[in-house]
Write an enzyme that holds these catalytic residues in place. Structure first.
Site, PDB file in Angstrom:
ATOM      1  CB  THR A 120     -13.564   5.886   5.426  1.00 18.77           C
ATOM      2  OG1 THR A 120     -12.547   5.240   5.079  1.00 18.77           O
ATOM      3  CG2 THR A 120     -13.380   7.587   5.356  1.00 18.77           C
ATOM      4  CE1 TYR A 148      -3.820   2.509   0.656  1.00 23.47           C
ATOM      5  CE2 TYR A 148      -2.367   3.170   2.475  1.00 23.47           C
ATOM      6  CZ  TYR A 148      -3.331   3.402   1.645  1.00 23.47           C
ATOM      7  OH  TYR A 148      -4.264   4.520   1.770  1.00 23.47           O
ATOM      8  CE  LYS A 178      -3.529   5.075  -1.397  1.00 21.16           C
ATOM      9  NZ  LYS A 178      -4.436   5.816  -2.148  1.00 21.16           N
ATOM     10  CB  ILE A 233      -9.664   9.163   6.955  1.00 18.78           C
ATOM     11  CG1 ILE A 233      -8.722  10.009   6.776  1.00 18.78           C
ATOM     12  CG2 ILE A 233     -11.219   9.995   6.997  1.00 18.78           C
ATOM     13  CD1 ILE A 233      -8.529  11.368   7.696  1.00 18.78           C
TER      14      ILE A 233
END
Ligand SMILES: NC(=O)c1ccc[n+]([C@@H]2O[C@H](COP(=O)([O-])OP(=O)(O)OC[C@H]3O[C@@H](n4cnc5c(N)ncnc54)[C@H](O)[C@@H]3O)[C@@H](O)[C@H]2O)c1
Length: 258
Positions: A191, A156, A160, A189
């Site tokens: 989410t 990941y 990014k 965050i």
């Protein structure tokens, strides 16, 4: 009337989390949005929230793992309201959280196809439409993991960091032609993506400890909200950010400053 009134934005990942919040935040500025995603239920939810905010919105189902689907998506997005001014690349996947040597090739392929190739192709196909408008703005959702390493998230983080490379070079390539390309780098965050990660920890005690530790790793003492990230995206699209080109804007409660 705001200075963004009547502009048109394509938001990938508009069916959930940061993409959904961004559609609503842009609608409040009078921006018409075209959202894409894979979940029709999520897209419907965004549509009803944007309608409630008085905005104009259309949705397109598209799988960013499929290059042909991306080409169609951008063409359809540009014709939906007859122009394209802003592109927000919010679609993304976190892949596996695992120590480096246990990361599977299948997860690597999925993460890079979605996060890197997907972002690259959306930008590549959208830039000619922005040039037709005499310029515009692209905002790519990178991550704190696009600036520093996060344990267990090698693939990941690599994806990014790659988004930062795409952002910086596109920013330089098109600065003179009026397209501003920037990245937003969120910390944790709250989410569906983050919730899914913590839900994957089977033991409740371990899950609570991990969650509390994660909150503490942000100097502000908490994770952020999708609305806080959306405000940064709106700012970078707006003329208020007219001299901001090729940056990483951290929205992370101090996570990477730590
Ligand atoms: N939530 C966080 O803590 C956090 C932190 C840093 C960066 N980010 C980044 O912000 C962006 C938005 O994340 P979020 O938290 O809103 O997550 P989310 O899971 O709520 O939303 C991600 C969206 O991407 C879409 N998507 C994923 N793969 C896709 C594919 N192959 N084709 C089409 N759509 C696809 C999903 O359908 C969903 O709409 C992502 O790029 C993520 O990496 C999130």
């Amino acid at each position: 009337m705001t200075s963004m009134q009547g502009k048109v934005a394509l938001i990938t990942g508009g069916s959930s989390g940061i993409g959904q919040a961004t559609a609503v935040a842009l609608a409040k500025e009078g921006v018409k949005t075209v959202i894409s995603g894979r979940s029709s239920a999520g897209l419907k939810k965004t549509i009803s929230e944007v309608n409630a905010a008085g905005g104009k919105i259309q949705s397109i189902e598209a799988d960013l793992m499929d290059p042909a689907s991306i080409e169609r998506l951008v063409a359809d997005a540009a014709s939906a309201f007859g122009q394209l001014d802003y592109v927000i690349n919010s679609a993304g996947t976190q892949g596996e959280v695992n120590i480096f040597a246990d990361q599977r090739l299948e997860s690597y392929e999925e993460v890079f196809a979605t996060n890197v190739r997907g972002t690259f192709l959306v930008m590549k196909h959208a830039i000619p439409h922005l040039l037709k408008q005499g310029g515009g703005a692209i905002v790519n959702l990178s991550s704190g993991g696009g600036l520093v390493g996060v344990p267990g998230a090698s693939v990941y983080c690599a994806s990014k960091h790659a988004i930062m490379g795409l952002t910086k070079v596109a920013a330089i390539d098109y600065a003179k032609q009026g397209i501003r390309v920037n990245a937003v780098n969120p910390g944790g965050i709250d989410t569906p993506m983050l919730r899914k990660f913590f839900e994957s920890i089977p033991d409740e005690g371990e899950r609570k400890t991990a969650r509390a530790g994660f909150d503490k790793s942000h100097p502000i003492g908490r994770t952020g909200t999708a609305d806080e990230v959306a405000e940064a995206v709106v700012f970078l699209c707006s003329p208020k950010a007219s001299n901001i080109v090729g940056i990483a804007l951290s929205v992370d409660g101090g996570y990477v400053a730590n």
